[in-house]
Enzyme design. Structure first.
Site, PDB file in Angstrom:
ATOM      1  N   ASP A  20       0.824  -1.214   0.000  1.00  0.00           N
ATOM      2  CA  ASP A  20       0.000   0.000   0.000  1.00  0.00           C
ATOM      3  C   ASP A  20       0.861   1.269   0.000  1.00  0.00           C
ATOM      4  O   ASP A  20       1.959   1.274   0.560  1.00  0.00           O
ATOM      5  CB  ASP A  20      -0.904  -0.030   1.244  1.00  0.00           C
ATOM      6  CG  ASP A  20      -2.128   0.853   1.081  1.00  0.00           C
ATOM      7  OD1 ASP A  20      -2.293   1.462   0.011  1.00  0.00           O
ATOM      8  OD2 ASP A  20      -2.916   0.936   2.037  1.00  0.00           O
ATOM      9  N   HIS A  28       2.841   3.127  -8.876  1.00  0.00           N
ATOM     10  CA  HIS A  28       2.717   1.676  -9.099  1.00  0.00           C
ATOM     11  C   HIS A  28       3.954   1.134  -9.808  1.00  0.00           C
ATOM     12  O   HIS A  28       4.403   0.022  -9.524  1.00  0.00           O
ATOM     13  CB  HIS A  28       1.460   1.367  -9.923  1.00  0.00           C
ATOM     14  CG  HIS A  28       0.178   1.724  -9.212  1.00  0.00           C
ATOM     15  ND1 HIS A  28      -0.045   1.396  -7.889  1.00  0.00           N
ATOM     16  CD2 HIS A  28      -0.940   2.371  -9.632  1.00  0.00           C
ATOM     17  CE1 HIS A  28      -1.249   1.828  -7.531  1.00  0.00           C
ATOM     18  NE2 HIS A  28      -1.801   2.440  -8.564  1.00  0.00           N
ATOM     19  N   LEU A  70      11.102 -20.505  -4.374  1.00  0.00           N
ATOM     20  CA  LEU A  70      10.104 -19.602  -3.780  1.00  0.00           C
ATOM     21  C   LEU A  70       8.808 -19.698  -4.576  1.00  0.00           C
ATOM     22  O   LEU A  70       8.830 -19.620  -5.804  1.00  0.00           O
ATOM     23  CB  LEU A  70      10.611 -18.152  -3.827  1.00  0.00           C
ATOM     24  CG  LEU A  70       9.620 -17.085  -3.371  1.00  0.00           C
ATOM     25  CD1 LEU A  70       9.534 -17.036  -1.844  1.00  0.00           C
ATOM     26  CD2 LEU A  70      10.034 -15.699  -3.877  1.00  0.00           C
TER      27      LEU A  70
HETATM   28  C1  FPP Z   1      -1.958   0.083  -3.326  1.00  0.00           C
HETATM   29  O1  FPP Z   1      -1.512   1.422  -3.305  1.00  0.00           O
HETATM   30  C2  FPP Z   1      -1.362  -0.614  -4.458  1.00  0.00           C
HETATM   31  C3  FPP Z   1      -2.078  -1.160  -5.478  1.00  0.00           C
HETATM   32  C4  FPP Z   1      -3.561  -1.112  -5.562  1.00  0.00           C
HETATM   33  C5  FPP Z   1      -1.412  -1.814  -6.634  1.00  0.00           C
HETATM   34  C6  FPP Z   1      -0.164  -2.607  -6.281  1.00  0.00           C
HETATM   35  C7  FPP Z   1       0.356  -3.234  -7.497  1.00  0.00           C
HETATM   36  C8  FPP Z   1       1.638  -3.260  -7.869  1.00  0.00           C
HETATM   37  C9  FPP Z   1       2.747  -2.673  -7.086  1.00  0.00           C
HETATM   38  C10 FPP Z   1       1.989  -3.979  -9.133  1.00  0.00           C
HETATM   39  C11 FPP Z   1       2.610  -5.278  -8.792  1.00  0.00           C
HETATM   40  C12 FPP Z   1       2.877  -6.068  -9.970  1.00  0.00           C
HETATM   41  C13 FPP Z   1       3.013  -7.421  -9.963  1.00  0.00           C
HETATM   42  C14 FPP Z   1       3.235  -8.107 -11.234  1.00  0.00           C
HETATM   43  C15 FPP Z   1       2.937  -8.243  -8.747  1.00  0.00           C
HETATM   44  P1  FPP Z   1      -2.576   2.610  -3.506  1.00  0.00           P
HETATM   45  O2  FPP Z   1      -2.698   2.878  -4.953  1.00  0.00           O
HETATM   46  O3  FPP Z   1      -3.874   2.259  -2.853  1.00  0.00           O
HETATM   47  O4  FPP Z   1      -1.828   3.755  -2.749  1.00  0.00           O
HETATM   48  P2  FPP Z   1      -2.500   4.973  -1.969  1.00  0.00           P
HETATM   49  O5  FPP Z   1      -3.296   4.369  -0.835  1.00  0.00           O
HETATM   50  O6  FPP Z   1      -1.315   5.747  -1.496  1.00  0.00           O
HETATM   51  O7  FPP Z   1      -3.353   5.721  -2.940  1.00  0.00           O
END
Ligand code: FPP
Length: 233
Positions: free
Chosen positions: A17, A34, A128
Site C-alpha cells: 500500500d 505503481h 520460492l
Molecule cells: C496500493 O496502493 C497498491 C495497489 C492497488 C497496486 C499494487 C500493485 C503493484 C505494485 C503492481 C505489482 C505487480 C506485480 C506483477 C505483482 P494505492 O494505490 O492504494 O496507494 P495509496 O493508498 O497511497 O493511494
C-alpha cells in the site's frame, strides 16, 4: 538480531500500500507510484529467496480495484503484462514458481494467456512460490471455493476446514505466518481472510516503493520476537 538469528517465516504476505501517496508526494501521476512499487519488488523477491522464505503472496489487484479510474486499471494490467514479458526468464532462472491467486476469467484474454504461460513455465521451481493475488478478494475466494465444493458433489457432512482450504485459490500454500501492510493503514481489506486466522500482522508507515530489504528484515525481526500460541497456552 542478525539475519542468522532471525526466525524466518515460511510464508510472508504483503499488502503493498501507498503507491499513490508516494507518487503524489513527488507530484507524479499515480501510475508512477505503481511503477516504482513494481520496481521495488525486485529487491524484495530476491531478499525472500536469500533469506529462505518459501512462499511470498503479493496483493496486487483486488476485486474492488476494478472501481478505480479506467486509466489506472489499464495501467496496472499493463504493468502485470510487462512484468511477465520482461521478468519471467529471470524469475524462472532464480527458481521462482509463479502462481496466480484470484479469478482469472475476468481478466483480458491476452493477459490471462500470459499469466497461464508464466505458471506453466515455472511450475517445477522450488526456491520460492510467488503467489500473485490479482483480481483477488477474500470473500470472493470463499464464494468460489463453496461453488467448487458444491459442483464436486461433496456432501455437507464431509465439508470441513481442510476441504475449504483445499478449494481456495491459495491451495498448495500454507497459511501465511507474517502479513505486512505498508503505508500506515491498519486494515485487512479483504486479503486472505480465511488463511490469516493465526497470522502475525506487521504494520509500517513506510510507503510500498520505499519498503526495502532492510525494512523487510525489520519486519522479520519483529516477527521473530513474537510468541505464537495458535489459541493455546
Ligand atoms: C496500493 O496502493 C497498491 C495497489 C492497488 C497496486 C499494487 C500493485 C503493484 C505494485 C503492481 C505489482 C505487480 C506485480 C506483477 C505483482 P494505492 O494505490 O492504494 O496507494 P495509496 O493508498 O497511497 O493511494
Amino acid at each position: 538480531m542478525t539475519s542468522t538469528e532471525l526466525k524466518i517465516p515460511a510464508h510472508i504476505a504483503i499488502i503493498m500500500d501507498g503507491n499513490g501517496r508516494w507518487a503524489a508526494a513527488r507530484g507524479l501521476p499515480r501510475l508512477e507510484g505503481h511503477r516504482a512499487g513494481t520496481e521495488n519488488l525486485r529487491q524484495i523477491i530476491r531478499a525472500c529467496v536469500e533469506l529462505g522464505v518459501k512462499y511470498l503472496t503479493l496483493y496486487a489487484f483486488s476485486t474492488e480495484n476494478w472501481g478505480r479510474p479506467k486509466e489506472e486499471v489499464n495501467g496496472l494490467l499493463t504493468i502485470l503484462e510487462s512484468v511477465i514479458d520482461h521478468e519471467l526468464n529471470e524469475l524462472n532462472a532464480e527458481g521462482v514458481r509463479i502462481v496466480h491467486v484470484g479469478r482469472l476469467e475476468a481478466m483480458p484474454k491476452k493477459i490471462r494467456q500470459k499469466v497461464c504461460h508464466s505458471m506453466e513455465k515455472t511450475r517445477n521451481n522450488e526456491k520460492l512460490v510467488l503467489n500473485i493475488a490479482w483480481n483477488y478478494g477474500g470473500r470472493d475466494e470463499i464464494v468460489c471455493a463453496l461453488q467448487e465444493i458444491v459442483k464436486a458433489g461433496i456432501p455437507a457432512e464431509k465439508i470441513n476446514e481442510e476441504v475449504i482450504t483445499q478449494h481456495l485459490f491459495t491451495h498448495g500454500s500454507p497459511d501465511p505466518d507474517l502479513i505486512i501492510r505498508t503505508s500506515g493503514e491498519m486494515r485487512v481489506s479483504n486479503f486472505l481472510i480465511w488463511q490469516s486466522a493465526y497470522a502475525e500482522w506487521y504494520f509500517t508507515p513506510t510507503l510500498w516503493p520505499d519498503f526495502n530489504k532492510e525494512e523487510l528484515k525489520k519486519a522479520i525481526d519483529n516477527y521473530s520476537h513474537r510468541k505464537r500460541r495458535f489459541g493455546k497456552l
